[in-house]
Design a protein around this motif. Structure first.
Motif, PDB file in Angstrom:
ATOM      1  N   TYR A  92      54.817  49.050  21.896  1.00 38.39           N
ATOM      2  CA  TYR A  92      53.241  49.473  21.761  1.00 38.39           C
ATOM      3  C   TYR A  92      53.530  50.609  20.694  1.00 38.39           C
ATOM      4  N   GLY A 138      50.708  46.055  21.839  1.00 37.57           N
ATOM      5  CA  GLY A 138      49.458  46.924  22.132  1.00 37.57           C
ATOM      6  C   GLY A 138      49.628  48.201  21.474  1.00 37.57           C
ATOM      7  N   TRP A 139      48.593  49.331  21.962  1.00 39.79           N
ATOM      8  CA  TRP A 139      48.644  50.468  21.573  1.00 39.79           C
ATOM      9  C   TRP A 139      48.561  51.495  22.634  1.00 39.79           C
TER      10      TRP A 139
END
Length: 763
Positions: A153, A199-200
């Motif tokens: 991420y 993702g983040w």
């Protein structure tokens, strides 16, 4: 959490002084870096960012598909560990935000994380108000994590106001445009999808928001959920009324950032709790999550490793992992690279990191001891190991992604320190499980010698009885053509290895079949091939080694363990190798940006048959390893001009998953023909423009010398076109800084060179 500033400071005012740091290592002309942005502030505005115009973007792509993983209860090392309960997340800073090399660097002192078997999520931590709030992971971390089955991420970090936080940046980030779109969310989705990370992590700690801006942030999170397959992780900080108040639990004040206003209204896939939790708060969080229809193990209880190491006084691990009871939540580790930063050598880092993850006894079965003042037992005490080895072929060279030199087939091919996690193999499932009635041998990672890469497995000690070393949990089918491969080097030349490969099958996973390796024929590396065809139809559940005999000074290095069908088959070569750009560091050292087309056997999913590409410099028929990647773009840090010849060949070959090598894609460089000013300026008028394209077109197929500023010796074709296209719009004045970079005698000079190069890199 604290912002992550550069961890070393350059003494700019002191001439000829360079304090060793990442900045002194990385600032080479044309050096690509991990990407970072501010939402809508220059420099590096995400709002104005165009991925396809970023010359560094292609060097930051992850290329290894995310492997699936499994556990095997029959082989679980520690009886205290609980399967299918707590997960482990790491927020690790691999370098500074603004100076984080895209594809490794020339130092072995690096956080080459290697306990992936206990980890479930890796956050590429960084960000600050001054450098940039948003940091995307680089390719090597993506590749190593994915090879070991762990998602990665990027970080969005809006710091507290005392560290420069500005609430306008949150407003800019989550701004909604006409039509209900969130432009910067679309940018974050595009970057993650093109660079192939997962993702983040969103950490919003800036004060000054109100309930409206908080709701807009929730809508922003839900927009990403609705418009991508990315996962979002929320940090426990901002409340639904906009205030910053760390709760240490999931509750009615912050649940909107987790599940929204009701069930089936997901905003984030997990929440990382600040370091204020306790047993009661974790119980409340579990109840709240379950009431929302969510899994309590999507809640991660944060532990501040950077601040306290394993001497945790703010939280109690027994509150999270009650003895004999179910885990209350998952575990989030903030800055576990403390294990590197608190040591002075790579060997000390490995020892401390193993204690942190496995425990004081360096045996995942036995976590009865502890380290530190607060009884740290290691993560192996709580979570079972996982393995990504779900299908064949499987080959490991025990390469940890860093080293003092680089070996290929037992010979040094590159001298000098290096790190590049893209080249890290699947790490052993257990470090270490060794069974002996007495005097157990000592297994360790050895950086002094390798068969392929920068390290090997060394086993040594007083051999007085049978020693069984379990290494890998696997799920490998055996056919009539399946062979074991073992590369080994005995301390005593032409002696019995006293070693057998241990193979256990899924129908009886704890019962080993021993396959003798035999004796060494000399003092160098041996590569033994051992047939397994008699066991066709079975599936290998675990792999290891047995050492038996008598030797009071026993020692052996193991540089490869593989399970392949037949011989090591090659794959299709890369094609259309092109020199995108080059720059002079000094009169003998150059950097280069290369690009090629992937092998026909490469795929971005689990059908991929290419392990990586090796890049070589060839002088007088001798190959020198320049680096490796599974990307189809690579930055060469150190191409040395030959002293006696004017010609050098650059080659790229495909390495298969079985470590077969393809033929090469290559080009020749004649040093005296390298452009003195501007590559691609074929009419030598000081600018790369349509006039140079016209000259290229009119001379297509002609002799290379027809075009000035053309480094290629091959006839005029697509190599020259790609060079022109990459440099289109550049001017000779802008390139001077890249061709006359001073030697790195001080950080002052390096920073000045960085300013000269900056425009050119981002043109």
């Amino acid at each position: 959490m604290r912002p992550f500033f550069r961890w070393a400071i350059c003494a700019i005012g002191l001439a000829n002084l360079c304090v060793w740091s990442a900045c002194c290592q990385a600032d080479l002309p044309l050096q690509p870096y991990a990407s970072y942005w501010k939402p809508d502030d220059e420099p590096n505005s995400l709002k104005d960012y165009v991925y396809d115009w970023d010359p560094d973007a292609q060097f930051n792509k992850g290329s290894v598909p995310l492997a699936s993983r499994f556990t095997n209860p029959a082989l679980q090392a520690n009886p205290n560990a609980r399967a299918n309960q707590a997960r482990v997340m790491s927020l690790a800073a691999f370098d500074s935000t603004s100076n984080n090399p895209s594809q490794g660097s020339d130092t072995s002192r690096y956080y080459a994380f290697n306990n992936w078997q206990y980890l479930d999520a890796m956050v590429f931590w960084g960000g600050s108000a001054g450098e940039g709030n948003i940091l995307a992971p680089n390719g090597p971390v993506i590749d190593a994590a994915h090879r070991n089955g762990v998602p990665v991420y990027g970080t969005i970090f809006l710091p507290p106001n005392v560290y420069g936080g500005d609430i306008d940046r949150l407003s800019d980030l989550v701004s909604e445009s006409r039509g209900g779109r969130y432009p910067l969310a679309d940018k974050l989705i595009e970057i993650a999808e093109k660079n192939r990370f997962d993702g983040w992590f969103f950490n919003q700690e800036t004060s000054g928001a109100d309930s409206g801006l908080a709701q807009q942030t929730i809508d922003f999170l839900q927009y990403i959920q609705d418009n991508s397959d990315l996962e979002m992780i929320w940090y426990d900080s901002m409340l639904e009324n906009g205030n910053i108040s760390w709760q240490g639990e999931l509750n009615s004040f912050n649940n909107g950032f987790f599940e929204g206003s009701s069930t089936n209204d997901r905003a984030s896939d997990s929440m990382f709790l600040d370091f204020r939790w306790n047993a009661n708060k974790l119980n409340n969080s579990a109840s709240y999550a379950e009431a929302l229809g969510r899994d309590k193990y999507e809640i991660y209880a944060g532990v501040d490793v950077e601040g306290s190491g394993w001497d945790q006084s703010r939280v109690s691990m027994s509150d999270l992992f009650p003895n004999g009871g179910d885990h209350r939540a998952s575990l989030g580790l903030y800055r576990p690279e403390w294990t590197l930063n608190s040591t002075s050598t790579v060997e000390q880092f490995y020892e401390r990191d193993n204690q942190f993850w496995v425990g004081a006894n360096a045996d995942p079965r036995d976590t009865s001891g502890s380290v530190g003042s607060r009884g740290w037992k290691g993560l192996a005490n709580y979570v079972p190991e996982k393995s990504p080895i779900t299908d064949g072929p499987f080959v490991t060279n025990f390469n940890m992604g860093q080293g003092n030199h680089y070996w290929i087939d037992g010979m040094v091919s590159r001298r000098g320190e290096w790190n590049n996690l893209s080249l890290q193999d699947v790490v052993p499932t257990w470090r270490w499980l060794i069974d002996a009635p007495s005097n157990p041998l000592t297994p360790e990672i050895d950086f002094g010698i390798a068969y392929y890469g920068g390290s090997s497995l060394r086993v040594s000690g007083n051999l007085t009885s049978q020693n069984d070393l379990r290494l890998y949990m696997t799920n490998l089918p055996v056919t009539a053509e399946t062979n074991l491969q073992v590369a080994f080097k005995t301390d005593v030349a032409a002696s019995d290895s006293n070693m057998e490969v241990l193979v256990a099958f899924t129908d009886d996973p704890t019962n080993f079949t021993a396959v003798p390796v035999g004796a060494s024929s000399g003092g160098g590396w041996e590569l033994a091939t051992l047939p397994l065809g008699d066991y066709a139809g079975k599936t290998i559940a675990q792999l290891g080694f047995r050492f038996d005999g008598t030797d009071d000074d026993y020692g052996i290095n193991i540089g490869r363990l593989g399970v392949i069908d037949g011989e090591a088959d090659p794959v299709a070569p890369p094609t259309n190798l092109a020199l995108l750009d080059y720059a002079e560091v000094n009169d003998r050292q150059y950097t280069m940006r290369l690009e090629w087309q992937h092998s026909a056997d490469y795929a971005p999913d689990d059908s991929n048959e290419v392990y990586n590409y090796n890049v070589y410099e060839v002088v007088d028929g001798r190959r020198v390893f320049l680096g490796g990647t599974l990307n189809n773009s690579f930055f060469v840090r150190n191409l040395i001009a030959p002293t006696r010849r004017n010609l050098v060949t650059v080659e790229v070959v495909s390495i298969s998953n079985e470590f077969g090598e393809s033929t090469a894609s290559s080009f020749d460089l004649i040093w005296t023909n390298l452009p003195n000013e501007l590559a691609g300026d074929y009419n030598n008028d000081g600018v790369v423009d349509l006039g140079d394209y016209t000259l290229w077109r009119d001379n297509f197929g002609g002799e290379a010398g027809t075009l000035t500023n053309n480094p290629y010796t091959s006839s005029i074709g697509m190599l020259q076109y790609n060079l022109w296209k990459e440099n289109f719009g550049a001017t000779a004045a802008a390139v001077v800084g890249t061709l006359n970079v001073p030697e790195p005698s001080s950080c002052t000079l390096l920073l000045a060179a960085g300013l000269a190069v900056g425009w050119y890199r981002r043109r």
